[in-house]
Design an enzyme around this catalytic site. Structure first.
Site, PDB file in Angstrom:
ATOM      1  N   THR A  43       0.826  -1.208   0.000  1.00  0.00           N
ATOM      2  CA  THR A  43       0.000   0.000   0.000  1.00  0.00           C
ATOM      3  C   THR A  43       0.866   1.266   0.000  1.00  0.00           C
ATOM      4  O   THR A  43       0.336   2.355  -0.188  1.00  0.00           O
ATOM      5  CB  THR A  43      -0.954   0.013   1.214  1.00  0.00           C
ATOM      6  OG1 THR A  43      -0.285  -0.586   2.315  1.00  0.00           O
ATOM      7  CG2 THR A  43      -2.233  -0.747   0.931  1.00  0.00           C
ATOM      8  N   GLY A 100       5.592   4.065   7.820  1.00  0.00           N
ATOM      9  CA  GLY A 100       5.440   3.679   9.225  1.00  0.00           C
ATOM     10  C   GLY A 100       5.028   4.832  10.134  1.00  0.00           C
ATOM     11  O   GLY A 100       4.748   4.637  11.307  1.00  0.00           O
ATOM     12  N   ARG A 143      -0.616   9.299  10.000  1.00  0.00           N
ATOM     13  CA  ARG A 143      -1.165  10.218   8.985  1.00  0.00           C
ATOM     14  C   ARG A 143      -0.824  11.671   9.330  1.00  0.00           C
ATOM     15  O   ARG A 143      -0.382  12.436   8.489  1.00  0.00           O
ATOM     16  CB  ARG A 143      -2.684  10.031   8.930  1.00  0.00           C
ATOM     17  CG  ARG A 143      -3.302  10.510   7.653  1.00  0.00           C
ATOM     18  CD  ARG A 143      -4.801  10.241   7.652  1.00  0.00           C
ATOM     19  NE  ARG A 143      -5.140   8.846   7.865  1.00  0.00           N
ATOM     20  CZ  ARG A 143      -6.368   8.383   8.103  1.00  0.00           C
ATOM     21  NH1 ARG A 143      -7.374   9.231   8.140  1.00  0.00           N
ATOM     22  NH2 ARG A 143      -6.597   7.099   8.303  1.00  0.00           N
ATOM     23  N   SER A 178      -1.481   2.148  10.605  1.00  0.00           N
ATOM     24  CA  SER A 178      -2.609   2.552   9.765  1.00  0.00           C
ATOM     25  C   SER A 178      -3.959   2.438  10.464  1.00  0.00           C
ATOM     26  O   SER A 178      -4.244   1.459  11.147  1.00  0.00           O
ATOM     27  CB  SER A 178      -2.640   1.713   8.489  1.00  0.00           C
ATOM     28  OG  SER A 178      -3.772   2.061   7.730  1.00  0.00           O
ATOM     29  N   ASN A 194      -6.508   2.237   8.626  1.00  0.00           N
ATOM     30  CA  ASN A 194      -7.279   1.490   7.610  1.00  0.00           C
ATOM     31  C   ASN A 194      -6.897   0.008   7.583  1.00  0.00           C
ATOM     32  O   ASN A 194      -7.272  -0.714   6.661  1.00  0.00           O
ATOM     33  CB  ASN A 194      -7.024   2.090   6.221  1.00  0.00           C
ATOM     34  CG  ASN A 194      -7.470   3.541   6.140  1.00  0.00           C
ATOM     35  OD1 ASN A 194      -8.636   3.847   6.360  1.00  0.00           O
ATOM     36  ND2 ASN A 194      -6.541   4.449   5.868  1.00  0.00           N
ATOM     37  N   GLU A 253       9.311  -5.624   9.703  1.00  0.00           N
ATOM     38  CA  GLU A 253       9.084  -4.193   9.407  1.00  0.00           C
ATOM     39  C   GLU A 253       9.786  -3.760   8.132  1.00  0.00           C
ATOM     40  O   GLU A 253      10.865  -4.268   7.822  1.00  0.00           O
ATOM     41  CB  GLU A 253       9.666  -3.352  10.548  1.00  0.00           C
ATOM     42  CG  GLU A 253       8.656  -2.729  11.466  1.00  0.00           C
ATOM     43  CD  GLU A 253       7.797  -1.652  10.824  1.00  0.00           C
ATOM     44  OE1 GLU A 253       8.123  -1.164   9.729  1.00  0.00           O
ATOM     45  OE2 GLU A 253       6.777  -1.280  11.423  1.00  0.00           O
TER      46      GLU A 253
HETATM   47  P1  B16 Z   1      -3.371   5.594   7.548  1.00  0.00           P
HETATM   48  P2  B16 Z   1       2.288   0.531   8.504  1.00  0.00           P
HETATM   49  C1  B16 Z   1       1.608   3.036   7.914  1.00  0.00           C
HETATM   50  O1  B16 Z   1       1.339   1.659   7.844  1.00  0.00           O
HETATM   51  C2  B16 Z   1       2.188   3.524   6.592  1.00  0.00           C
HETATM   52  O2  B16 Z   1       3.469   2.941   6.379  1.00  0.00           O
HETATM   53  C3  B16 Z   1       2.321   5.020   6.627  1.00  0.00           C
HETATM   54  O3  B16 Z   1       2.826   5.471   5.372  1.00  0.00           O
HETATM   55  C4  B16 Z   1       0.950   5.644   6.922  1.00  0.00           C
HETATM   56  O4  B16 Z   1       1.040   7.050   7.001  1.00  0.00           O
HETATM   57  C5  B16 Z   1       0.436   5.082   8.249  1.00  0.00           C
HETATM   58  O5  B16 Z   1       0.370   3.663   8.152  1.00  0.00           O
HETATM   59  C6  B16 Z   1      -0.930   5.618   8.602  1.00  0.00           C
HETATM   60  O6  B16 Z   1      -1.848   5.123   7.661  1.00  0.00           O
HETATM   61  O7  B16 Z   1      -3.380   6.931   6.931  1.00  0.00           O
HETATM   62  O8  B16 Z   1      -3.983   4.500   6.700  1.00  0.00           O
HETATM   63  O9  B16 Z   1      -3.941   5.597   8.958  1.00  0.00           O
HETATM   64  O10 B16 Z   1       3.532   0.501   7.671  1.00  0.00           O
HETATM   65  O11 B16 Z   1       2.535   0.911   9.951  1.00  0.00           O
HETATM   66  O12 B16 Z   1       1.459  -0.714   8.361  1.00  0.00           O
HETATM   67 MG    MG Z   2       5.305  -0.477   6.918  1.00  0.00          MG
END
Ligand code: B16
Ligand code: MG
Length: 217
Positions: free
Chosen positions: A16, A45, A48, A115, A117, A168
């Site tokens: 993603t 990681g 938002r 995330s 989502n 990770e």
């Molecule tokens: P969301 P992870 C992270 O997922 C993404 O790597 C990061 O780019 C994003 O900003 C963050 O989730 C928040 O995501 O906007 O969907 O809440 O790598 O921790 O699985």
């Molecule tokens: Mg990640």
């Protein structure tokens, strides 16, 4: 003795990251900020809100909270347009087999993602059933590199960090794993993941048993 594996989502199980990049890039452009794919590494990681703040910092822009909320909602709406088109084929190569092997070995499995989502993405890619516990951005208050997300995962699984491995793809995530006392496997390019206990390009053709041996459990 190894007790559990804790997986990050974006960049480890599903790709993603490319959708986050496209949505952030579009958002940044709308406020006249341009950033490179290299700079985008720093957003992996990261939550938002912190991602938006970094982009604003790169562009030398400062905005009131209300405006930031609007921009985050817009970025997420654009991001979800991609997510809503996802299916099981967007699971990264080797992931499903790897998770099946973990299950067969009776390892406890958690998700540790920043995330908000994550649940939706696991459902769309048909990965939900592999996880005993899901800790995501809706449950945490501190972003990686703080170890909170992984510590909550270990606690919910009732395992010790030292007997667990975090997978990770981000610099912030590897640091979080180490600060929490976990062993870590970096997925991706060594230049970004230098501090991990083991670095793999992907989970394709990788055996959980070999990783466990390599990490000296
Ligand atoms: P969301 P992870 C992270 O997922 C993404 O790597 C990061 O780019 C994003 O900003 C963050 O989730 C928040 O995501 O906007 O969907 O809440 O790598 O921790 O699985
Ligand atoms: Mg990640």
């Amino acid at each position: 003795m190894i007790q559990a594996f804790i997986f990050d989502l974006d960049g480890v199980l599903v790709d993603t990251a490319k959708y986050h990049f496209r949505a952030w890039h579009r958002l940044a452009k709308s406020i006249d900020i341009h950033f490179t794919e290299e700079e985008n590494e720093q957003l992996k990681g990261v939550s938002r809100k912190e991602s938006l703040e970094k982009i604003m910092q790169w562009g030398g822009v400062s905005l009131p909270e209300k405006e930031k909320e609007k921009l985050m909602a817009l970025k997420n709406a654009w991001y979800l347009e991609f997510v809503n088109e996802m299916d099981a084929s967007e699971t990264l190569p080797g992931v499903r087999l790897f998770l099946e092997e973990c299950r067969a070995m009776q390892l406890k499995i958690a998700l540790g993602s920043a995330s908000k989502n994550a649940v939706q993405i696991l459902q769309r890619t048909e990965l939900s059933s592999f996880f005993d516990v899901v800790i995501d951005g809706t449950k945490t208050s501190k972003s990686k590199p703080h170890p909170q997300v992984f510590l909550m995962g270990a606690e919910a699984l009732d395992v010790q960090p030292a007997k667990s491995v975090v997978f990770e793809d981000s610099i912030a995530g590897i640091e979080a794993a180490q600060r929490g006392g976990f062993k870590s496997v970096g997925i991706g390019k060594a230049q970004n993941l230098g501090k991990a206990d083991l670095i793999l390009e992907s989970l394709q053709r990788k055996k959980a048993s070999e990783i466990i041996n390599h990490l000296n459990f």
